[in-house]
Design a protein around this motif. Structure first.
Motif, PDB file in Angstrom:
ATOM      1  N   VAL A  36       0.649  -1.281   0.423  1.00  0.00           N
ATOM      2  CA  VAL A  36      -0.305  -0.009   0.173  1.00  0.00           C
ATOM      3  C   VAL A  36       0.868   1.261  -0.229  1.00  0.00           C
ATOM      4  O   VAL A  36       1.845   1.308   1.404  1.00  0.00           O
ATOM      5  N   SER A  37       1.034   2.648  -0.687  1.00  0.00           N
ATOM      6  CA  SER A  37       1.333   2.989  -0.831  1.00  0.00           C
ATOM      7  C   SER A  37       1.134   3.955   0.349  1.00  0.00           C
ATOM      8  O   SER A  37       0.831   4.287   0.951  1.00  0.00           O
ATOM      9  N   GLY A  38       2.173   4.689   0.501  1.00  0.00           N
ATOM     10  CA  GLY A  38       2.397   5.524   1.874  1.00  0.00           C
ATOM     11  C   GLY A  38       2.444   4.991   3.247  1.00  0.00           C
ATOM     12  O   GLY A  38       3.534   5.320   4.008  1.00  0.00           O
ATOM     13  N   GLN A  39       2.099   2.910   2.941  1.00  0.00           N
ATOM     14  CA  GLN A  39       2.740   2.398   4.131  1.00  0.00           C
ATOM     15  C   GLN A  39       4.066   2.044   4.651  1.00  0.00           C
ATOM     16  O   GLN A  39       5.056   2.385   4.023  1.00  0.00           O
ATOM     17  N   ALA A  40       4.843   2.153   5.760  1.00  0.00           N
ATOM     18  CA  ALA A  40       5.956   1.589   6.373  1.00  0.00           C
ATOM     19  C   ALA A  40       5.611   0.011   6.627  1.00  0.00           C
ATOM     20  O   ALA A  40       5.203  -0.216   7.119  1.00  0.00           O
ATOM     21  N   TYR A  41       7.046  -0.369   5.913  1.00  0.00           N
ATOM     22  CA  TYR A  41       6.896  -2.900   6.198  1.00  0.00           C
ATOM     23  C   TYR A  41       8.381  -2.632   6.607  1.00  0.00           C
ATOM     24  O   TYR A  41       9.192  -1.881   7.318  1.00  0.00           O
ATOM     25  N   ASP A  42       8.227  -3.139   7.948  1.00  0.00           N
ATOM     26  CA  ASP A  42       9.517  -4.569   8.582  1.00  0.00           C
ATOM     27  C   ASP A  42      10.386  -4.959   7.438  1.00  0.00           C
ATOM     28  O   ASP A  42      11.406  -5.185   8.171  1.00  0.00           O
ATOM     29  N   THR A  43       9.456  -5.492   7.142  1.00  0.00           N
ATOM     30  CA  THR A  43      10.764  -5.866   5.602  1.00  0.00           C
ATOM     31  C   THR A  43      11.791  -4.785   4.525  1.00  0.00           C
ATOM     32  O   THR A  43      12.394  -5.546   3.802  1.00  0.00           O
ATOM     33  N   GLY A  44      11.396  -4.178   4.988  1.00  0.00           N
ATOM     34  CA  GLY A  44      12.755  -2.722   4.092  1.00  0.00           C
ATOM     35  C   GLY A  44      11.734  -2.600   3.279  1.00  0.00           C
ATOM     36  O   GLY A  44      10.415  -2.276   3.230  1.00  0.00           O
ATOM     37  N   GLU A  45      12.758  -0.941   2.858  1.00  0.00           N
ATOM     38  CA  GLU A  45      11.730  -0.127   2.107  1.00  0.00           C
ATOM     39  C   GLU A  45      12.101  -0.709   1.200  1.00  0.00           C
ATOM     40  O   GLU A  45      12.651  -0.719  -0.173  1.00  0.00           O
ATOM     41  N   SER A  46      10.391  -0.165   0.161  1.00  0.00           N
ATOM     42  CA  SER A  46      10.269  -0.606  -1.626  1.00  0.00           C
ATOM     43  C   SER A  46       8.729  -0.382  -1.945  1.00  0.00           C
ATOM     44  O   SER A  46       8.111   0.027  -1.544  1.00  0.00           O
ATOM     45  N   GLU A  47       8.671  -0.106  -3.226  1.00  0.00           N
ATOM     46  CA  GLU A  47       7.624   0.476  -4.230  1.00  0.00           C
ATOM     47  C   GLU A  47       7.324  -0.996  -4.001  1.00  0.00           C
ATOM     48  O   GLU A  47       5.678  -0.584  -4.304  1.00  0.00           O
ATOM     49  N   PHE A  48       7.662  -1.643  -4.526  1.00  0.00           N
ATOM     50  CA  PHE A  48       7.205  -3.894  -5.005  1.00  0.00           C
ATOM     51  C   PHE A  48       7.278  -4.212  -3.751  1.00  0.00           C
ATOM     52  O   PHE A  48       8.096  -3.856  -3.276  1.00  0.00           O
ATOM     53  N   VAL A  49       6.468  -5.287  -4.201  1.00  0.00           N
ATOM     54  CA  VAL A  49       6.388  -6.874  -3.008  1.00  0.00           C
ATOM     55  C   VAL A  49       7.707  -6.985  -3.529  1.00  0.00           C
ATOM     56  O   VAL A  49       8.291  -7.443  -3.780  1.00  0.00           O
TER      57      VAL A  49
END
Length: 181
Positions: A36-49
């Motif tokens: 989801v655009s704008g969401q932070a993920y603990d798996t790292g920064e990336s625009e893509f899955v």
């Protein structure tokens, strides 16, 4: 609770968007997720899955589906791919200005398949979506509603010299050219 609801609740609980969920032959359960655009993920920064995103969701889904008693033999969790399907109004809004392949339920001008740039139609009597395409002779614009669409997918843009910014990629898609199957 049905299995689709369990999958959706699990995927969205981790902050991902559930794109599609389908049962295949021989017990295959296939799940497509997107960030989801704008969401932070603990798996790292990336625009893509990322692979890590898929692993994280897979581990949790295995647990949830076992608890719910869903019978499956193989689980696949992946990104929607470069030719991501557009299913919901929000998908169309997110990818406005991008080049898409559009298949209509009923023919328009003698055909059902079109390729062009997706644009929102705002104001006037008909709000909705338009596809800007070239029929081989001239540029045209076709307005459509989502209930007229059988399938819509992004046209894959592959650049082996490095990733372009979205604005540059969108500008590159302005070249007219419709394709017919």
């Amino acid at each position: 609770m049905n299995w689709q609801l369990s999958v959706e609740k699990t995927v969205t609980g981790f902050g991902y968007e559930l794109i599609e969920c389908e049962r295949g032959s021989q017990g295959l359960l296939r799940v497509f997720i997107d960030r989801v655009s704008g969401q932070a993920y603990d798996t790292g920064e990336s625009e893509f899955v990322t692979v890590e995103d898929c692993e994280k969701v897979t581990r949790q889904l295995q647990y949830v589906l076992e608890v719910d008693g869903l019978d499956y033999s193989r689980l696949e969790v992946s990104s929607p791919g470069l030719d991501r399907p557009l299913k919901k109004q929000a998908d169309y809004a997110r990818y406005e200005g991008e080049r898409i392949d559009l298949t209509l339920k009923l023919p328009f001008q003698g055909r059902k398949r079109y390729q062009g740039v997706l644009r929102a139609v705002v104001g006037g009597a008909s709000e909705g979506w338009a596809l800007h395409f070239n029929d081989g002779k001239e540029d045209q614009v076709m307005g459509f509603a989502l209930d007229e669409v059988r399938e819509a997918r992004l046209v894959p843009v592959v650049n082996f010299k490095g990733r372009k910014g979205r604005a540059q990629a969108a500008a590159a898609t302005e070249v007219p050219g419709g394709q017919e199957e």
